[in-house]
Motif scaffolding. Structure first.
Motif, PDB file in Angstrom:
ATOM      1  N   LEU A 153      49.349 -45.792 -13.383  1.00  0.00           N
ATOM      2  CA  LEU A 153      49.154 -45.961 -14.715  1.00  0.00           C
ATOM      3  C   LEU A 153      48.387 -44.181 -15.069  1.00  0.00           C
ATOM      4  O   LEU A 153      48.263 -43.716 -15.626  1.00  0.00           O
ATOM      5  N   ASP A 154      47.143 -44.378 -13.862  1.00  0.00           N
ATOM      6  CA  ASP A 154      46.054 -44.226 -14.275  1.00  0.00           C
ATOM      7  C   ASP A 154      46.103 -42.243 -14.208  1.00  0.00           C
ATOM      8  O   ASP A 154      45.717 -41.367 -14.985  1.00  0.00           O
ATOM      9  N   ARG A 157      48.631 -40.877 -16.795  1.00  0.00           N
ATOM     10  CA  ARG A 157      47.065 -41.184 -17.763  1.00  0.00           C
ATOM     11  C   ARG A 157      46.820 -40.233 -17.608  1.00  0.00           C
ATOM     12  O   ARG A 157      46.319 -38.415 -18.501  1.00  0.00           O
ATOM     13  N   LYS A 160      48.470 -36.225 -18.278  1.00  0.00           N
ATOM     14  CA  LYS A 160      49.663 -36.736 -19.735  1.00  0.00           C
ATOM     15  C   LYS A 160      48.031 -35.452 -19.697  1.00  0.00           C
ATOM     16  O   LYS A 160      48.163 -34.878 -21.130  1.00  0.00           O
ATOM     17  N   MET A 161      47.147 -35.862 -19.464  1.00  0.00           N
ATOM     18  CA  MET A 161      45.521 -35.564 -20.311  1.00  0.00           C
ATOM     19  C   MET A 161      45.670 -33.683 -19.871  1.00  0.00           C
ATOM     20  O   MET A 161      45.484 -32.767 -20.861  1.00  0.00           O
ATOM     21  N   ASP A 220      37.531 -39.781 -18.749  1.00  0.00           N
ATOM     22  CA  ASP A 220      38.497 -40.224 -19.609  1.00  0.00           C
ATOM     23  C   ASP A 220      39.660 -40.973 -19.354  1.00  0.00           C
ATOM     24  O   ASP A 220      40.115 -41.907 -20.084  1.00  0.00           O
ATOM     25  N   THR A 221      39.967 -40.838 -18.468  1.00  0.00           N
ATOM     26  CA  THR A 221      41.414 -41.551 -17.777  1.00  0.00           C
ATOM     27  C   THR A 221      40.181 -42.372 -16.822  1.00  0.00           C
ATOM     28  O   THR A 221      41.454 -43.481 -17.236  1.00  0.00           O
ATOM     29  N   ILE A 224      40.064 -45.182 -20.984  1.00  0.00           N
ATOM     30  CA  ILE A 224      40.959 -44.660 -22.038  1.00  0.00           C
ATOM     31  C   ILE A 224      42.196 -46.231 -21.912  1.00  0.00           C
ATOM     32  O   ILE A 224      42.358 -46.655 -23.079  1.00  0.00           O
ATOM     33  N   GLY A 225      42.573 -46.859 -20.920  1.00  0.00           N
ATOM     34  CA  GLY A 225      42.908 -47.919 -20.496  1.00  0.00           C
ATOM     35  C   GLY A 225      41.985 -49.196 -21.360  1.00  0.00           C
ATOM     36  O   GLY A 225      43.013 -49.825 -22.217  1.00  0.00           O
ATOM     37  N   THR A 235      47.471 -53.674 -22.974  1.00  0.00           N
ATOM     38  CA  THR A 235      48.118 -52.673 -23.095  1.00  0.00           C
ATOM     39  C   THR A 235      49.288 -53.205 -22.330  1.00  0.00           C
ATOM     40  O   THR A 235      49.112 -54.327 -21.940  1.00  0.00           O
ATOM     41  N   GLY A 238      52.493 -48.673 -20.987  1.00  0.00           N
ATOM     42  CA  GLY A 238      52.076 -47.737 -20.072  1.00  0.00           C
ATOM     43  C   GLY A 238      52.204 -48.542 -18.826  1.00  0.00           C
ATOM     44  O   GLY A 238      53.063 -48.135 -17.792  1.00  0.00           O
TER      45      GLY A 238
END
Length: 319
Positions: A153-154, A157, A160-161, A220-221, A224-225, A235, A238
């Motif tokens: 998931l990291d 993320r 995506k960023m 940020d990675t 963010i969760g 959460t 994701g």
């Protein structure tokens, strides 16, 4: 007992367990899904709600029901989501869940191993890497058949960023977040690319107006969760799709390369911990663990992550 291919057991009917149930139903790849939960009324409610979706044309008529651990005996896949999760206002470190969830995981593994050592176990509960390590080592479960969703998931993320910053589809980004699913995770920047374009050339190739900030992207990675937990209370979406990515790879024997938390067996010269590395996932579980060519910074980050996880393991588990 012979494995019933297409049968999955979800242990835990909380927000994550229910999200996985509903997400995997949309994939139309399982014949039978069993939900195991201490609160059977809650489990029954989730099962009934989800089962009604099978009447729609887009959903296969899977057999969904509540059961006990005996259902693990012929399961192909077991997904473990049980145990407390981080709540809004709590520490932003998944390690605060360690002692409580070790006890939960011990109870779950005692039950599972009464019935099977053949099912592929996917650990979702946190702190994921330590729970995966203890579950495999303490119960001598086949190492290729137990792994955690880890930094999958990291990685999603991060991709995506980075895709958004470069103006491309995140699925065209190849960049792994590795190590701990937590504060010491790291990105091997020398391996990050977009369709072969290396990270160092992104500003030029994608005509970026600002230089990409590695430290900010990694920060940020990581957070963010936890930000999502503060914003919505938990959460689920994701992590559910992360579990489904692995479930699909197993059921369809895809041999996909994804980062999952696995017990180290000499990779980079390390043992005695579980952490995320790129793994080939198939119907057998983990077929192969890959070692990316790390640069000096990557090697240093890997070592720091390993030492952090070893310290945490030694504080709660004696081998």
């Amino acid at each position: 007992m012979a494995i019933s291919y297409g049968k999955m057991v979800i242990i835990g009917a909380g927000k994550v367990g229910s999200a996985i149930l509903n997400s995997v139903l949309r994939m139309n790849i399982l014949d039978e899904i069993v939900v195991v939960n201490r609160n059977q009324k809650k489990a029954l409610g989730e099962v009934l709600d989800a089962s009604h979706t099978t009447a729609f044309a887009y959903s296969a008529n899977a057999n969904i029901h509540v059961g006990g651990y005996e259902e693990c005996a012929d399961a192909q896949i077991i997904v473990v989501t049980a145990g407390p999760s981080i709540q809004p206002g709590n520490s932003r470190d998944r390690m605060v869940l360690l002692e409580k969830n070790i006890n939960v995981m011990n109870d779950i593994m005692e039950q599972i191993t009464r019935y099977t050592r053949e099912a592929i176990i996917i650990v979702v509960s946190n702190p994921l890497d330590i729970l995966t390590y203890i579950a495999q080592k303490k119960f001598d479960y086949p190492a290729n058949k137990i792994f955690g969703t880890g930094t999958l998931l990291d990685t999603a993320r991060f991709n995506k960023m980075l895709g958004d910053l470069c103006g491309v589809d995140a699925k065209n980004v190849t960049g792994f977040v590795l190590g701990e699913h937590g504060s010491t995770s790291f990105i091997p920047w020398n391996t990050v690319n977009i369709v072969g374009v290396p990270f160092a050339e992104f500003e030029k190739q994608f005509e970026l107006k600002e230089k990409l900030d590695k430290e900010k992207l990694l920060h940020d990675t990581k957070v963010i969760g936890l930000d999502i937990v503060e914003l919505k209370g938990y959460t689920s979406s994701g992590v559910a799709l992360s579990a489904c990515r692995l479930i699909g790879s197993i059921v369809r024997n895809e041999k996909s390369v994804v980062p999952v938390s696995t017990v180290l067996s000499g990779q980079y010269g390390l043992t005695g911990a579980a952490m995320s590395l790129p793994c080939v996932i198939s119907k057998n579980g983990i077929d192969r663990v890959l070692e990316l060519p790390l640069d000096e910074q990557g090697k240093s980050d890997l070592q720091k992550c390993y030492e952090h996880l070893r310290t945490a393991i030694e504080s709660v588990y004696s081998e």
